[in-house]
Design a protein around this motif. Structure first.
Motif, short mmCIF file in Angstrom:
data_model
loop_
_atom_site.label_atom_id
_atom_site.label_comp_id
_atom_site.label_asym_id
_atom_site.label_seq_id
_atom_site.Cartn_x
_atom_site.Cartn_y
_atom_site.Cartn_z
N ARG A 61 -3.63 9.63 -5.30
CA ARG A 61 -3.60 8.66 -6.40
C ARG A 61 -4.97 8.04 -6.67
O ARG A 61 -5.20 7.50 -7.75
N THR A 87 -6.26 5.42 -5.04
CA THR A 87 -6.27 4.01 -4.72
C THR A 87 -5.28 3.75 -3.58
O THR A 87 -4.34 4.51 -3.38
N LEU A 88 -5.50 2.68 -2.85
CA LEU A 88 -4.58 2.33 -1.76
C LEU A 88 -3.34 1.61 -2.26
O LEU A 88 -2.32 1.61 -1.59
N TRP A 89 -3.42 0.98 -3.43
CA TRP A 89 -2.36 0.10 -3.89
C TRP A 89 -1.68 0.67 -5.13
O TRP A 89 -2.33 0.96 -6.14
N GLU A 91 -1.06 10.40 0.17
CA GLU A 91 -0.62 9.92 -1.13
C GLU A 91 -1.66 9.00 -1.76
O GLU A 91 -1.93 9.05 -2.96
N ALA A 92 -2.28 8.14 -0.96
CA ALA A 92 -3.33 7.24 -1.46
C ALA A 92 -4.53 8.04 -1.96
O ALA A 92 -5.10 7.72 -3.01
N GLN A 151 0.85 -1.20 0.00
CA GLN A 151 0.00 0.00 0.00
C GLN A 151 0.88 1.24 0.00
O GLN A 151 2.07 1.18 0.30
N TYR A 152 0.27 2.36 -0.36
CA TYR A 152 0.98 3.63 -0.27
C TYR A 152 1.30 3.91 1.20
O TYR A 152 0.51 3.59 2.09
#
Length: 75
Positions: free
Chosen positions: A53, A55-57, A49-50, A43-44
């Motif tokens: 982006r 998404t978590l990944w 940051e997540a 994961q981030y």
């Protein structure tokens, strides 16, 4: 690795009033090529940051560049 950007050539009628685009493109999401989400996928490191982006990944992130920036034109 599969390319996320796909290209296709639409039908061009001889009666089109405007100059048509000869090649069109679209972006497919990265999860189509993952098959399943493996356990312990990284994961981030931060929630900020997540969220930035979307998404978590990192494996599921795609920048979705504009088709004008794809770099395959001879201009």
């Amino acid at each position: 690795m599969h390319s996320q950007r796909k290209y296709w050539k639409p039908y061009i009628s001889p009666y089109d009033p405007c100059y048509p685009k000869e090649v069109k493109s679209y972006v497919t999401p990265p999860n189509l090529y993952l098959g399943f989400q493996p356990p312990n996928l990284p994961q981030y490191p931060t929630a900020k940051e997540a969220l930035f982006r979307g998404t978590l990944w990192p494996a599921l992130f795609s920048p979705y560049e504009a088709p004008d920036n794809r770099g395959d034109r001879d201009e």
